[in-house]
Motif scaffolding. Structure first.
Motif, short mmCIF file in Angstrom:
data_model
loop_
_atom_site.label_atom_id
_atom_site.label_comp_id
_atom_site.label_asym_id
_atom_site.label_seq_id
_atom_site.Cartn_x
_atom_site.Cartn_y
_atom_site.Cartn_z
N GLU A 86 9.89 -15.22 27.40
CA GLU A 86 10.36 -16.60 27.38
C GLU A 86 11.40 -16.93 28.44
N VAL A 87 11.62 -16.04 29.40
CA VAL A 87 12.67 -16.29 30.38
C VAL A 87 12.38 -17.52 31.22
N LEU A 88 11.11 -17.84 31.43
CA LEU A 88 10.77 -18.96 32.29
C LEU A 88 11.01 -20.30 31.60
N ALA A 89 11.34 -20.28 30.32
CA ALA A 89 11.65 -21.52 29.62
C ALA A 89 13.08 -21.97 29.91
N VAL A 90 13.85 -21.11 30.57
CA VAL A 90 15.25 -21.40 30.83
C VAL A 90 15.43 -21.74 32.31
N GLY A 91 16.37 -22.64 32.59
CA GLY A 91 16.68 -22.94 33.98
C GLY A 91 15.98 -24.20 34.46
N ASP A 92 16.36 -24.64 35.67
CA ASP A 92 15.81 -25.88 36.19
C ASP A 92 14.42 -25.65 36.78
N LYS A 93 13.74 -26.75 37.04
CA LYS A 93 12.34 -26.68 37.49
C LYS A 93 12.20 -25.93 38.80
N PHE A 104 14.04 -23.54 40.06
CA PHE A 104 14.19 -22.10 39.91
C PHE A 104 13.00 -21.51 39.16
N ARG A 105 12.47 -22.22 38.18
CA ARG A 105 11.27 -21.73 37.49
C ARG A 105 10.12 -21.54 38.47
N GLU A 106 9.96 -22.47 39.39
CA GLU A 106 8.89 -22.34 40.38
C GLU A 106 9.12 -21.11 41.25
N LYS A 107 10.36 -20.83 41.56
CA LYS A 107 10.66 -19.64 42.36
C LYS A 107 10.34 -18.37 41.55
N CYS A 108 10.64 -18.40 40.26
CA CYS A 108 10.29 -17.26 39.39
C CYS A 108 8.78 -17.07 39.33
#
Length: 247
Positions: free
Chosen positions: A175-182, A184-188
């Motif tokens: 669930e780590v990708l549920a956290v943070g701004d859009k 940064f999620r795209e970078k992840c």
């Protein structure tokens, strides 16, 4: 056969207590199984068996409280099973309870060295990767800031950046990708794509159907602590949606 597998899970079971204030006495610890199964205990997982081959991308699916995160912790080795066996062939890079292990009073710089070192990265390797870790986390101005003074988003960025730099063949993501701004999620997302392209094995827990379809080819559907379905990810998601669609 074992050499051809990344993860082997055989008849796995783990038991918890609902009332965590309760304590077992000496008779409970040394008594038989019937004595040890006290009121208030329940099986978070039981009779779960499956195999994962190197390079597979596995999505773990189920409603809240069905044992998904517990399964990842068992694979990571941070939780011990009450029954059965988990065998992991190769190191694990765990993105579960993502900010765990970081020390509040240490700076960002010191925490990078600490966490990377705890995961087996040599000092020379930490030094070589340090700038890239900080660049990815976007923490150039906070390198000497105590970790406890970072925002929650900054803590997540730092943790993902450190763990995703590990060379371990198995990546656990909870669930780590549920956290943070859009952004940064795209970078992840891009970083996970890179790791998968390198042939890493992915074990991924998410409630986001789009993420599961993007990263995973196979799904494990947990229901009431048991493995209800093990099939291609699209089939598993379709079954899950059918089970929980009103009407």
């Amino acid at each position: 056969m074992a050499a051809e597998l990344a993860i082997e899970v055989r008849d796995l079971g783990v038991r918890f207590r609902r009332n965590r204030r309760g304590r077992r006495n000496i008779k409970d610890l040394f008594g038989g199984s019937s004595r040890r199964s006290r009121p208030g205990e329940f099986w978070a997982l039981r009779h779960v068996s499956f195999e994962v081959r190197p390079g597979e991308s596995i999505g773990v699916i189920g409603r809240n409280g069905q044992g998904k995160s517990t399964l990842l912790k068992l694979v990571a080795g941070v939780l011990l099973a009450d029954e059965g066996d988990v065998r992991v062939h190769g190191g694990v890079a765990p993105l579960i309870e993502i900010t765990g292990g970081f020390v509040g009073d240490l700076t960002v710089r010191e925490n990078v060295r600490l966490i990377a070192g705890l995961h087996g990265m040599s000092r020379a390797e930490v030094a070589r990767r340090f700038d890239g870790i900080i660049d990815f986390a976007e923490l150039h101005d906070s390198v000497d800031t105590p970790y406890k003074r970072l925002s929650s988003g900054m803590k997540v960025r730092l943790a993902f950046s450190v763990v995703s730099q590990l060379e371990e063949p198995i990546l656990l993501v909870d669930e780590v990708l549920a956290v943070g701004d859009k952004a940064f999620r795209e970078k992840c997302y891009r970083r996970i794509d890179e790791l998968l392209a390198e042939g890493r094995t992915l074990f991924f827990v998410s409630h986001n159907e789009r993420d599961l379809r993007r990263f995973c080819t196979r799904g494990l559907y947990l229901d009431k602590g048991t493995l209800k379905m093990d099939a291609p990810i699209n089939e598993v998601l379709d079954q899950y949606n059918a089970d929980y669609t009103p009407g």
